[in-house]
Design a protein around this motif. Sequence first.
Motif, PDB file in Angstrom:
ATOM      1  N   THR A 113      -4.433   6.789   4.862  1.00  0.00           N
ATOM      2  CA  THR A 113      -4.152   5.624   5.745  1.00  0.00           C
ATOM      3  C   THR A 113      -2.620   5.717   5.623  1.00  0.00           C
ATOM      4  O   THR A 113      -1.974   5.588   6.617  1.00  0.00           O
ATOM      5  CB  THR A 113      -4.861   4.597   5.156  1.00  0.00           C
ATOM      6  OG1 THR A 113      -6.098   4.484   4.924  1.00  0.00           O
ATOM      7  CG2 THR A 113      -4.293   3.427   5.810  1.00  0.00           C
TER       8      THR A 113
ATOM      9  N   GLN B 156      -9.077   0.841   4.688  1.00  0.00           N
ATOM     10  CA  GLN B 156      -8.348  -0.446   4.221  1.00  0.00           C
ATOM     11  C   GLN B 156      -8.518  -1.479   4.986  1.00  0.00           C
ATOM     12  O   GLN B 156      -7.630  -2.217   5.197  1.00  0.00           O
ATOM     13  CB  GLN B 156      -6.956   0.059   4.119  1.00  0.00           C
ATOM     14  CG  GLN B 156      -6.477   1.425   3.364  1.00  0.00           C
ATOM     15  CD  GLN B 156      -6.807   1.122   1.802  1.00  0.00           C
ATOM     16  OE1 GLN B 156      -6.560   0.355   1.347  1.00  0.00           O
ATOM     17  NE2 GLN B 156      -7.404   2.417   1.312  1.00  0.00           N
TER      18      GLN B 156
ATOM     19  N   GLU C 277     -11.551   6.904  -3.003  1.00  0.00           N
ATOM     20  CA  GLU C 277     -10.673   5.835  -2.436  1.00  0.00           C
ATOM     21  C   GLU C 277      -9.233   6.280  -2.605  1.00  0.00           C
ATOM     22  O   GLU C 277      -8.305   5.838  -1.841  1.00  0.00           O
ATOM     23  CB  GLU C 277     -10.915   4.376  -3.280  1.00  0.00           C
ATOM     24  CG  GLU C 277     -10.579   4.665  -4.842  1.00  0.00           C
ATOM     25  CD  GLU C 277     -11.747   5.109  -5.655  1.00  0.00           C
ATOM     26  OE1 GLU C 277     -11.500   5.135  -6.974  1.00  0.00           O
ATOM     27  OE2 GLU C 277     -12.633   5.446  -5.131  1.00  0.00           O
ATOM     28  N   ASP C 278      -8.754   7.018  -3.397  1.00  0.00           N
ATOM     29  CA  ASP C 278      -7.301   7.730  -3.309  1.00  0.00           C
ATOM     30  C   ASP C 278      -6.983   8.598  -2.094  1.00  0.00           C
ATOM     31  O   ASP C 278      -5.981   8.117  -1.596  1.00  0.00           O
ATOM     32  CB  ASP C 278      -6.910   8.481  -4.629  1.00  0.00           C
ATOM     33  CG  ASP C 278      -7.053   7.980  -6.100  1.00  0.00           C
ATOM     34  OD1 ASP C 278      -6.834   6.671  -5.949  1.00  0.00           O
ATOM     35  OD2 ASP C 278      -7.244   8.484  -6.894  1.00  0.00           O
TER      36      ASP C 278
ATOM     37  N   LEU D   8       0.710  -1.226  -0.243  1.00  0.00           N
ATOM     38  CA  LEU D   8       0.013  -0.060   0.030  1.00  0.00           C
ATOM     39  C   LEU D   8       0.779   1.228  -0.049  1.00  0.00           C
ATOM     40  O   LEU D   8       0.614   2.277  -0.757  1.00  0.00           O
ATOM     41  CB  LEU D   8      -0.940  -0.017   1.269  1.00  0.00           C
ATOM     42  CG  LEU D   8      -1.772   1.281   1.257  1.00  0.00           C
ATOM     43  CD1 LEU D   8      -2.790   1.097   0.532  1.00  0.00           C
ATOM     44  CD2 LEU D   8      -2.300   1.185   2.859  1.00  0.00           C
TER      45      LEU D   8
ATOM     46  N   ARG E 184      -6.707   5.946   0.711  1.00  0.00           N
ATOM     47  CA  ARG E 184      -5.671   5.220   0.559  1.00  0.00           C
ATOM     48  C   ARG E 184      -4.293   6.331   1.012  1.00  0.00           C
ATOM     49  O   ARG E 184      -3.798   5.830   1.940  1.00  0.00           O
ATOM     50  CB  ARG E 184      -5.306   4.780  -0.750  1.00  0.00           C
ATOM     51  CG  ARG E 184      -4.350   4.026  -0.810  1.00  0.00           C
ATOM     52  CD  ARG E 184      -4.443   3.031  -2.322  1.00  0.00           C
ATOM     53  NE  ARG E 184      -5.051   3.781  -3.307  1.00  0.00           N
ATOM     54  CZ  ARG E 184      -4.328   4.566  -4.096  1.00  0.00           C
ATOM     55  NH1 ARG E 184      -2.791   4.608  -4.348  1.00  0.00           N
ATOM     56  NH2 ARG E 184      -4.949   5.028  -5.168  1.00  0.00           N
TER      57      ARG E 184
ATOM     58  N   ALA F 184       1.426   3.825  -3.492  1.00  0.00           N
ATOM     59  CA  ALA F 184       1.095   5.070  -3.254  1.00  0.00           C
ATOM     60  C   ALA F 184       1.997   6.063  -3.212  1.00  0.00           C
ATOM     61  O   ALA F 184       1.630   6.939  -4.175  1.00  0.00           O
ATOM     62  CB  ALA F 184       0.317   5.415  -1.837  1.00  0.00           C
TER      63      ALA F 184
END
Length: 168
Positions: free
Chosen positions: A116, A161, A109-110, A89, A113, A93
């Motif tokens: 996170t 996530q 969702e970006d 992840l 992500r 990213a």
Amino acid sequence: MLLLTTVAAGLHRCLYRGDVRFEDDTAREVRDAAAAAVSSIHEKAEEAVRGLLGHVEDVGYGKRLARLAARVDSAVPGVTGKTNRWKSLVSDARNEYAHRLNTEFLEDEDFDRYLTVALSLRWLHTGVLLLQADISAEVLAAGFENHEPYQRFLADARQWQPRVYEPN
């Protein structure tokens, strides 16, 4: 997020200077052999390969993350969730954002992500630095278990996530 992913690499480099993929002599031989192998293909190929292999002796980013995650595993419980998935992840990213692989505007969702990644790295860095200050892993773990902002991060990460931070 990009700053925190960069700090992770630098923090690892400072703490684990001996972590290398190859010794200097071997790295030089690898660069020389690769450059020689492509020199006849194109006039700029040798230079390009030398540039691309400029840090072939260094361990990869994923290994750096894994080493830092292992360092804080008992001190900051759950910070990396399933570490192999977390490592992917974070790496994905970082590469996507740094190299602008996705040129579209951020989707929901970006955002989840990237948030996170940023928050997990913030807590991971905090744990590493507190361990470096000689605070025991047991004391830190007890503190993190009772620290509302950290527990809120874990709850949010499970929602954002779930593959990495599986719900209890």
